[in-house]
Design an enzyme around this catalytic site. Structure first.
Site, PDB file in Angstrom:
ATOM      1  N   TYR A 211       0.835  -1.203   0.000  1.00 48.81           N
ATOM      2  CA  TYR A 211       0.000   0.000   0.000  1.00 48.81           C
ATOM      3  C   TYR A 211       0.866   1.248   0.000  1.00 48.81           C
ATOM      4  O   TYR A 211       0.628   2.185  -0.784  1.00 48.81           O
ATOM      5  CB  TYR A 211      -0.923  -0.001   1.216  1.00 48.81           C
ATOM      6  CG  TYR A 211      -1.865   1.174   1.262  1.00 48.81           C
ATOM      7  CD1 TYR A 211      -2.913   1.290   0.351  1.00 48.81           C
ATOM      8  CD2 TYR A 211      -1.717   2.186   2.214  1.00 48.81           C
ATOM      9  CE1 TYR A 211      -3.786   2.372   0.383  1.00 48.81           C
ATOM     10  CE2 TYR A 211      -2.577   3.264   2.256  1.00 48.81           C
ATOM     11  CZ  TYR A 211      -3.616   3.355   1.336  1.00 48.81           C
ATOM     12  OH  TYR A 211      -4.478   4.431   1.366  1.00 48.81           O
ATOM     13  N   LYS A 215       0.953   4.158  -3.129  1.00 44.27           N
ATOM     14  CA  LYS A 215       0.652   5.570  -2.914  1.00 44.27           C
ATOM     15  C   LYS A 215       1.854   6.456  -3.227  1.00 44.27           C
ATOM     16  O   LYS A 215       1.708   7.581  -3.723  1.00 44.27           O
ATOM     17  CB  LYS A 215       0.158   5.780  -1.473  1.00 44.27           C
ATOM     18  CG  LYS A 215      -1.199   5.140  -1.206  1.00 44.27           C
ATOM     19  CD  LYS A 215      -2.247   5.682  -2.156  1.00 44.27           C
ATOM     20  CE  LYS A 215      -3.603   5.054  -2.008  1.00 44.27           C
ATOM     21  NZ  LYS A 215      -4.614   5.626  -2.919  1.00 44.27           N
ATOM     22  N   THR A 248     -14.097   4.830   6.483  1.00 46.28           N
ATOM     23  CA  THR A 248     -14.757   4.230   5.322  1.00 46.28           C
ATOM     24  C   THR A 248     -14.431   2.744   5.273  1.00 46.28           C
ATOM     25  O   THR A 248     -13.591   2.247   6.027  1.00 46.28           O
ATOM     26  CB  THR A 248     -14.286   4.865   3.990  1.00 46.28           C
ATOM     27  OG1 THR A 248     -12.952   4.413   3.705  1.00 46.28           O
ATOM     28  CG2 THR A 248     -14.293   6.379   4.049  1.00 46.28           C
TER      29      THR A 248
END
Length: 334
Positions: A211, A215, A248
């Site tokens: 991850y 990014k 989220t």
């Protein structure tokens, strides 16, 4: 030896995440959410949005519709996305226009099909919001194109979209109102850079490390493209952003999210809060002409030092072009 190396990598990434994540959350508790500010009408303007049917993307889409924008949403599950998005048209009293098209960012052929469909419409393109993403994918898995899953969704799929749709962005931008490419990244890029020796992480996989890398790759290419556009005299800006630590379902793969959800919901920011920086980057007059920047809390913020390194930017750009089979960026493939 392999097990020891794997354990060391996992420990490194977990520690990095804590060292970066805790200060980030603390900072967001100290400072209130800065709103995007007054946003102008988007009548006659078109945006392509990925990840627009949930979380931050959904909140941004709601505002874009109210501003009378024509939105084309790419989704891997059109039926599910339409159930969420179609009722929005009634809520905004007929303002704006919304379409949902199939798009699977894990498959380059799907990205090409989506972009070809858009080009065939003849529509202009004023905003390309690359918002879709996955986080901490639990296992090392390669897509049909041979890409590590998080790198594919978070960066390479969007990179190909930017390549294929760039001519339409270039044509739509003007000196007074430039077309905008916005990449939703994360403060997690500070936790680690790009492993150019094993970019698919085939030797040792860490869900967090993958991850972080995806990014970081986003931001490196964002800054490189911004410079290319400026040097070419194109009326296109390209920026990245950290939307905040937002509650989220992006965290679905994390144990802490499942265990501590009631607490996190109270201390983390809401999707509506996160959408403020997205809207600022996409639509705010304050951000007009700003390029190669990284936004946080609706303002220019610093990104990690390695993302400012011109050699790393070029290296990531060239690697992305090679992986995505891009000959000359922004020109039709042969």
């Amino acid at each position: 030896m392999a097990m020891l190396k794997s354990a060391a990598v996992l420990t490194r990434d977990n520690v990095a995440f804590l060292l970066q994540g805790v200060p980030c959350m603390y900072r967001e508790l100290l400072f209130s959410v800065k709103p995007a500010g007054e946003l102008p009408s988007q009548e006659g303007r078109v945006a392509v949005v990925t990840g627009g049917s949930r979380g931050i993307g959904l909140e941004a889409v709601k505002t874009m519709l109210r501003l009378n924008m024509h939105l084309i949403i790419g989704s891997s599950n059109v039926e599910k996305a339409e159930k969420v998005l179609k009722p929005l048209a009634a809520e905004v009293d007929g303002k704006g226009k919304l379409e949902v098209w199939p798009l699977d960012l894990t498959k380059q052929k799907s990205v090409h099909a989506f972009c070809q469909r858009f080009l065939e419409t003849g529509l202009p393109l004023h905003v390309l919001l690359c918002n879709a993403g996955i986080m901490f994918y639990p296992k090392h898995e390669l897509t049909e194109d041979g890409f590590e899953m998080q790198l594919a969704v978070n960066h390479l799929g969007h990179f190909t979209m930017q390549h294929l749709l760039y001519p339409r962005l270039r044509a739509a931008g003007t000196a007074d109102r430039k077309a905008r490419i916005v990449n939703v990244s994360s403060a997690a890029h500070n936790c680690g850079g790009v492993n150019f020796d094993d970019i698919m992480l085939s030797t040792t996989y860490s869900s967090k490390g993958a991850y972080f890398q995806s990014k970081g790759a986003q931001i490196l290419c964002t800054k490189y493209l911004a410079k290319k556009a400026q040097e070419a005299g194109d009326n296109v800006t390209c920026n990245s952003l950290h939307p905040g630590v937002i509650y989220t379902d992006l965290y679905d793969y994390t144990t802490i999210y499942k265990v501590a959800a009631p607490v996190l919901k109270k201390i983390w920011r809401s999707p509506k809060d996160g959408a403020e920086t997205v809207l600022y980057a996409c639509l705010s007059p304050e951000a007009e002409g700003v390029s190669a920047a990284h936004f946080e809390n609706a303002a220019v913020y610093r990104s990690a030092g390695y993302t400012e390194d011109a050699q790393q930017q070029q290296k990531m750009w060239e690697a992305s072009c090679e992986l995505c089979k891009v000959g000359t960026f922004g020109q039709p493939d042969n």
